[in-house]
Enzyme design. Structure first.
Site, PDB file in Angstrom:
ATOM      1  CB  SER A 147      -7.008 -38.425 -13.183  1.00  0.00           C
ATOM      2  OG  SER A 147      -7.678 -38.741 -14.076  1.00  0.00           O
ATOM      3  CE1 TYR A 160     -10.743 -36.201  -9.570  1.00  0.00           C
ATOM      4  CE2 TYR A 160     -10.275 -36.454 -11.945  1.00  0.00           C
ATOM      5  CZ  TYR A 160     -10.441 -37.115 -10.702  1.00  0.00           C
ATOM      6  OH  TYR A 160     -10.362 -38.303 -10.643  1.00  0.00           O
ATOM      7  CB  ALA A 162      -5.280 -27.875 -10.747  1.00  0.00           C
ATOM      8  CB  SER A 163      -6.573 -31.882  -7.263  1.00  0.00           C
ATOM      9  OG  SER A 163      -7.372 -32.933  -7.921  1.00  0.00           O
ATOM     10  CB  ILE A 194     -12.251 -46.548 -13.801  1.00  0.00           C
ATOM     11  CG1 ILE A 194     -10.686 -46.229 -14.269  1.00  0.00           C
ATOM     12  CG2 ILE A 194     -12.360 -47.941 -12.935  1.00  0.00           C
ATOM     13  CD1 ILE A 194     -10.000 -47.298 -15.117  1.00  0.00           C
TER      14      ILE A 194
END
Length: 253
Positions: A147, A160, A162-163, A194
């Site tokens: 992302s 989020y 970091a992932s 998106i």
């Protein structure tokens, strides 16, 4: 002949959204599809089967596998079954993901762990299970769904972000020294805003704020992500590895 005719693609988290769009695009180009998703109730099971039928209607073999991508042992068993069912795994798209947003100081350990496990550990699980197959084949394309927030961060999404940053580093690491020398490519795609069922639920003021940050002044479509994934999955990108492709309308230049 499609760009992926004769190949088998495994897409995680593909019962809906971006994962489904990627699986459908691959199938339209001739790939046989194995896809996974979490099933917690009858509605989710029905969604899994409905997606399978849609993909199969494109004239390819498609099988759906219910399971928890964050579970290491379960993933190993699922990949073994997929390999037995299809005979090869040529493409892996690590798309499974969730969000549990909140400011860092208010974020619970459970929120952190859930997002890191589903978004990042699941990718490790599937790469770990698929790598021996691809190494024996001396070919394969791995695509991690990252992302733009994994590139530049975002307030209220430290788990989020970091992932997704981890997904980028994971792709680069295995592409460089671990799988690349054996002919297996790994890349990441980094979508921006998106238009999905999830983003459709955002308040209008948040949507307007996002649009101001996007030079093209619109959200992307799942098809936009699927098209780039097709490029990375196919032989058109045979000399592309360890890259991050941002699909964000110019938001993060």
């Amino acid at each position: 002949m499609g760009l992926l005719t004769g190949k088998t693609a495994l897409v995680t988290g593909a019962a809906r959204g971006i994962g489904k769009a990627v699986a459908m695009k691959f199938a339209s180009e001739g790939a046989n599809i194995a896809f996974t998703d979490l099933v917690l109730n009858d509605d989710m099971a029905a969604g899994l089967e409905a997606t399978r039928k849609e993909i199969e209607a494109l004239g390819v073999t498609c099988r759906a596998y219910a399971g928890n991508a964050a579970d290491f042992e379960e993933t190993e068993k699922t990949v073994k079954q997929i390999h037995a069912d299809f005979g090869s795994i040529d493409i892996l798209v690590n798309n499974a993901g969730i969000t549990k947003d909140g400011l860092m100081l208010r974020m619970s350990e459970a929120q952190w762990d859930a997002v890191l496990n589903v978004n990042l550990k699941s990718a490790f699980n599937f790469i770990h299970a698929c790598s021996p197959i691809m190494l024996r084949q001396r070919s394969g394309s791995i695509i991690n769904m990252a992302s733009v927030v994994g590139v530049h961060g975002n307030a209220g999404q430290c788990n989020y972000a970091a992932s997704k940053a981890g997904m980028i580093a994971l792709a680069k690491s295995i592409a460089f020294g671990e799988l690349g020398p054996k002919g297996v490519r790994a890349n990441a795609v980094a979508p921006g805003f998106i238009e999905t069922a999830m983003t459709a639920q955002l308040p209008e003021e948040i949507r307007k704020d996002w649009m101001k940050k996007i030079p093209l002044r619109r959200g992307g479509q799942t098809e936009d992500i699927a098209n780039v994934c097709l490029f990375l999955a196919s032989d058109m990108s045979s000399y592309v590895s360890g890259r991050v492709i941002q699909i964000d309308g110019g938001m993060n230049m």
